[in-house]
Design an enzyme around this catalytic site. Structure first.
Site, PDB file in Angstrom:
ATOM      1  N   ASP A 241       0.947  -1.078  -0.005  1.00 43.88           N
ATOM      2  CA  ASP A 241      -0.103   0.069  -0.004  1.00 43.88           C
ATOM      3  C   ASP A 241       1.000   1.335  -0.081  1.00 43.88           C
ATOM      4  OD1 ASP A 241      -3.107   0.987   0.658  1.00 43.88           O
ATOM      5  OD2 ASP A 241      -1.565   2.032   1.780  1.00 43.88           O
ATOM      6  N   ASP A 284      -4.753   2.284  -4.661  1.00 40.76           N
ATOM      7  CA  ASP A 284      -3.465   2.388  -4.510  1.00 40.76           C
ATOM      8  C   ASP A 284      -2.568   1.150  -3.751  1.00 40.76           C
ATOM      9  OD1 ASP A 284      -4.875   3.011  -1.970  1.00 40.76           O
ATOM     10  OD2 ASP A 284      -3.284   4.282  -1.360  1.00 40.76           O
TER      11      ASP A 284
END
Length: 365
Positions: A241, A284
């Site tokens: 992440d 993301d």
């Protein structure tokens, strides 16, 4: 309230609706594409018609009509289509008029069997090959109207026997036109095959990052997990992440955010072996499977990924703030992972631990 303009016929409306779904560049090529086929079809049909007219000792009115059909009409049809305010609707009307001409010539040839059947059949096949829905069906009334007009003009003369000379004159129309339509259909099939391949790539590959799309990645991950459950090689899942990605978007814009996504994807890819797989899992967030590696070896690879991202993002000229970093959670596939969801949840829990510990680090689950 009506504005005085008659509504388009069902065939023209159907054609316009279908054409509205076609790319503009293909629409621009349509009249000229049909022009070439019309020259071929009318020219070959004209040979057969001329053979019949010669046998019947036809007078100049029929020969004049023959010249207008075989020689003049293809060029006139293109001129009409290109000068029209709605060229593609005009082209649909031209196609219907083609069928009217085919129907007209059948009685004018006294229903000479072979050329009459060929003209009507190939005119219908031409409508099917355009790909415009139901155009061939709407062309049948036009052919019937032409046949009625020709029957009135010829006095319903009926001589269906086809001579050898006329059969020979029909062969170019039968052979060349059939091959031309088949080649056009083959090009269409090739285009559909390429489009299907492109659609398959769009479903499998994330367009922005070049990594696997989520669905395709999950299919590959499930296969790896099944292999591991059956006693296959070790496998470790990494959930990656980007730290504070929303802040990057807010401060530097979404274009910079896209740059970061591409940078992270390319950095992850450089650390993968040929058997590993990486995909964009969410906005993301990325998911990576290291095939053949246990937790300890995978932790070393994940640390390398983390350092690479930090170093690469620091070199981006338009990011004046701190370098972009990633947090990574990993989980080795084991007996507790009966489903892919269980495996993902283990790696996610490790990812959250890395986030809570201060980000820019690797944690194991």
């Amino acid at each position: 309230m009506s504005n005085g303009t008659p509504p388009p016929s069902p065939a023209i409306a159907a054609g316009a609706d279908a054409l509205a779904l076609v790319a503009p560049e293909r629409l621009a090529r349509m009249p000229r594409h049909i022009y070439r086929l019309r020259i071929l079809g009318m020219g070959l049909g004209g040979i057969a018609i001329a053979a019949v007219l010669r046998e019947h000792d036809a007078g100049w009115p029929l020969w004049t009509l023959w010249a207008g059909t075989a020689l003049l009409w293809p060029h006139l049809a293109l001129w009409i289509a290109l000068r029209s305010a709605h060229p593609y609707r005009a082209e649909v009307r031209n196609l219907l008029f083609d069928s009217l001409l085919a129907g007209l010539w059948a009685p004018l040839m006294h229903f000479d069997l072979l050329p009459s059947v060929l003209l009507l059949t190939l005119a219908t096949v031409d409508k099917i090959s355009t790909g415009i829905p139901r155009l061939w069906l709407y062309s049948l009334p036009a052919a019937a109207a032409g046949m009625a007009a020709g029957a009135l003009a010829s006095g319903l003369a009926f001589a269906p026997a086809t001579s050898m000379a006329v059969i020979l004159a029909c062969l170019p129309m039968l052979l060349i036109h059939t091959i031309a339509v088949s080649l056009a259909a083959n090009r269409l099939i090739g285009r559909i095959r390429r489009q299907n391949h492109e659609l398959d790539l769009l479903q499998r590959i994330d367009a922005l990052t070049g990594l696997d799309g989520r669905r395709h990645w999950q299919q590959r991950a499930e296969a790896v997990l099944r292999e591991r459950q059956a006693g296959g090689p070790q496998a470790t899942l990494l959930m990656v992440d980007i730290d504070r990605f929303k802040q990057i978007n807010d401060e530097y814009g979404h274009a910079s955010g896209d740059d970061i996504l591409r940078l992270v994807a390319s950095t992850l890819r450089r650390r993968l072996s040929g058997h590993d797989c990486a995909g964009r899992f969410g906005g993301d967030e990325f998911a990576v499977i290291l095939h053949g590696l246990g937790a300890d070896s995978a932790h070393a690879v994940a640390e390398g990924m983390r350092r690479d991202v930090e170093a690469a993002s620091a070199a981006l000229p338009h990011l004046a703030g701190p370098a972009c970093t990633v947090s990574i959670g990993l989980a080795e596939a084991g007996p507790r992972h009966a489903r892919l969801r269980d495996w993902i949840e283990s790696a996610d829990a490790a990812l959250y631990a890395a986030k809570h510990a201060g980000r820019n680090r690797v944690a194991s689950g």
